[in-house]
Design a protein around this motif. Sequence first.
Motif, short mmCIF file in Angstrom:
data_model
loop_
_atom_site.label_atom_id
_atom_site.label_comp_id
_atom_site.label_asym_id
_atom_site.label_seq_id
_atom_site.Cartn_x
_atom_site.Cartn_y
_atom_site.Cartn_z
N GLY A 76 24.77 36.81 37.99
CA GLY A 76 23.95 36.77 39.19
C GLY A 76 22.50 36.29 39.69
N ARG A 77 21.55 37.50 38.76
CA ARG A 77 20.41 37.33 38.65
C ARG A 77 19.84 36.42 38.75
N ARG A 78 20.40 35.35 37.13
CA ARG A 78 19.74 33.84 36.60
C ARG A 78 19.87 33.13 37.68
N ALA A 79 20.90 33.71 38.46
CA ALA A 79 22.35 32.82 39.29
C ALA A 79 21.40 32.41 40.54
N ALA A 80 20.79 33.27 41.16
CA ALA A 80 19.65 34.02 42.23
C ALA A 80 18.43 33.10 42.41
N ALA A 81 18.01 33.56 40.50
CA ALA A 81 16.22 33.48 40.25
C ALA A 81 16.43 32.00 40.42
N LEU A 82 17.17 30.76 40.40
CA LEU A 82 16.98 29.19 39.25
C LEU A 82 16.83 28.55 41.28
N HIS A 83 17.18 29.41 41.99
CA HIS A 83 16.81 28.63 43.32
C HIS A 83 16.83 29.57 44.26
N PRO A 84 16.02 28.76 45.29
CA PRO A 84 16.51 30.34 46.63
C PRO A 84 17.71 30.25 47.66
N GLY A 85 18.65 28.99 47.49
CA GLY A 85 19.76 28.54 48.23
C GLY A 85 21.25 29.13 47.43
N ILE A 86 20.51 29.55 46.56
CA ILE A 86 21.77 30.05 46.07
C ILE A 86 21.76 31.67 46.38
N GLN A 87 22.68 32.40 46.89
CA GLN A 87 23.21 33.69 46.88
C GLN A 87 24.07 34.41 46.60
N VAL A 88 23.69 35.46 45.95
CA VAL A 88 25.05 36.19 45.41
C VAL A 88 25.01 37.79 45.75
N ARG A 89 25.64 38.38 46.07
CA ARG A 89 26.35 39.11 46.56
C ARG A 89 27.90 40.04 45.05
N VAL A 94 12.89 41.74 41.09
CA VAL A 94 12.19 41.12 40.20
C VAL A 94 11.09 40.51 39.95
N ASP A 95 9.85 40.25 39.50
CA ASP A 95 8.61 39.76 39.69
C ASP A 95 8.55 38.21 38.56
N ALA A 96 7.54 37.66 39.26
CA ALA A 96 7.03 36.00 39.27
C ALA A 96 7.89 35.72 38.19
N ALA A 97 7.62 36.96 37.02
CA ALA A 97 7.12 36.51 35.52
C ALA A 97 8.85 36.06 34.94
N ALA A 98 9.28 37.24 35.60
CA ALA A 98 10.83 37.39 34.83
C ALA A 98 11.68 36.31 35.81
N ALA A 99 11.31 36.11 36.97
CA ALA A 99 12.24 35.25 37.51
C ALA A 99 12.48 33.95 36.88
N GLU A 100 10.57 33.33 36.61
CA GLU A 100 10.72 32.17 35.72
C GLU A 100 11.52 32.19 34.37
N ARG A 101 11.57 33.48 33.67
CA ARG A 101 12.13 33.63 32.43
C ARG A 101 13.63 33.54 32.89
N TRP A 102 13.89 33.91 33.94
CA TRP A 102 15.35 33.22 34.01
C TRP A 102 15.84 32.10 34.91
#
Length: 514
Positions: free
Chosen positions: A118-131, A231-239
């Motif tokens: 879920g965290r990887r999915a949410a980091a891919l694009h702001p239009g992906i919402q995860v609950r 999630v910080d910006a660097a971690a989001a970019e890695r995901w």
Amino acid sequence: MALLLVAGCSTPRFDAPRPPWYALADLQSTTLGRETSMAAGQHPGRSGFSLVLSGREALSTRAELADLAERTLDLQYYSAGDDPTTELLLLRIEAAAWRGVRVRILLDDIYPPSRRFGRRAAALHPGIQVRIYNPFFWSGDWDPVRVAEVLVDAERLNRRMHNKLWIADNAAAIIGSRNLGDAYFDGRDAGNFADVDLLAAGPVVGELSQSFDLYWNSASAVPIERLGAAVDAAAAERWRQAPHGRTAACEDAPSCAPLFPLTRPGEAERLRAKIDRLVWADASVDFDLPEERKTQVASGVEHGWIEDRPGGTRTESELLIVSPYLVFGEDALQHLADMRRRGVRVAVLTNSLDSTDSLAAHAGYARQREALLAGGVELFEMRPTAELSRHDRTHRWLQPEAGSLHAKVVIQDRRQAIVGSPNQDPRSRLHNREVWLTVRSAAIAAELAALFDEASDAHHAYRLELVDDVDGPAVEWHTQQQGQAIIHRTEPAASPWLKLRRAVLGAMIPEHLL
């Protein structure tokens, strides 16, 4: 220390404002919606279905639905892995989001890899919402703190969302027994799950979307950003980069390269061809409510089952049950025995000790084998399928690498059938949230019955028989190996260590949790 840590705060509060979202209402606003509506218009009141059997087909069909989605993509799963097939699906989900598709992903929290997915999915694009459904409060990993949470807050945390749905544009959906991960898509060299899904179109998809909306907008569905530190910006970019790098590496690896021809963009025409060949039939959707307390039903086999339902059809000649985890209640055992006394054939396919992935559940089943056989129930146990490539009896849904049965199917009189997420066990009946389809189609039921017949063939399964021994009734396992009939008078191919582990787990875990 862990118990003390969570004892005073065992009931988390995740009551921050969250916007309610609902399924796409205008089916005519998408190509997929128009195509399925046109097909459904030729069969008023009915829905269309096609069986999805092999793991590779199941993977490609999900990828194709993501490719065809134009407005919405809704996913609801009990577990999601951290492996090549889920990375492939994440790439298709990301591509859909960049096309403007609104993506909602709802995951249960019982397995830590699901939260990571879920965290990887949410980091891919702001239009992906995860609950996350009914999340653990203190920990995202199976560590002493998470174990302590289970001990302290067992009543809440045993309520798990076992549903499995993939819905595109509220127009087409996949429902069945598969979670997301390599083992469900024939992505491993060995040890894959044998499963059955249904591709559905027509009115039932709207009902499945309503069930999804109910879960998504419930108080138990917590936005993933509320769980843990931001999630910080660097971690989001890695995901964001991880799926691309991982799948690029996988494409050159012999173990996963065969997955790629089934999941490349531009292959969605295969799905359109499947939609053109759907079987149209009356059907109904059933699902458990996300938060209400469940009550035990009159018969232990009723949950997600045909007989005993109000207004349900009485079985006339045959009931076939496929369930990987099989632990009947006393009412169910009595009910099945009553069916046998009035001449109904009752046959069950489940896991053997060697093929099960749940020793605790198998312990509950093993305690009931003699009673089931004495009552006239036919029992078949799946064998690990290493020999499938060495004989001429093909099997369409057990691949040579299959290691464990995971499908959940019930077939009544080869006239109607259930496909969905419920197992025939106390956990599904009393604790898990489930969703399932009842399809009143002789064609679909006959195809599923043919699969049952193939899976219970002596080349693929053990047939259990109750015999008189010097010490009383005993169970025998009958099968064929390399063309020769074999009878095992003790549980076959199971090591003493495996039997000991089963006995210990069976004694430790309460039966209502099996």
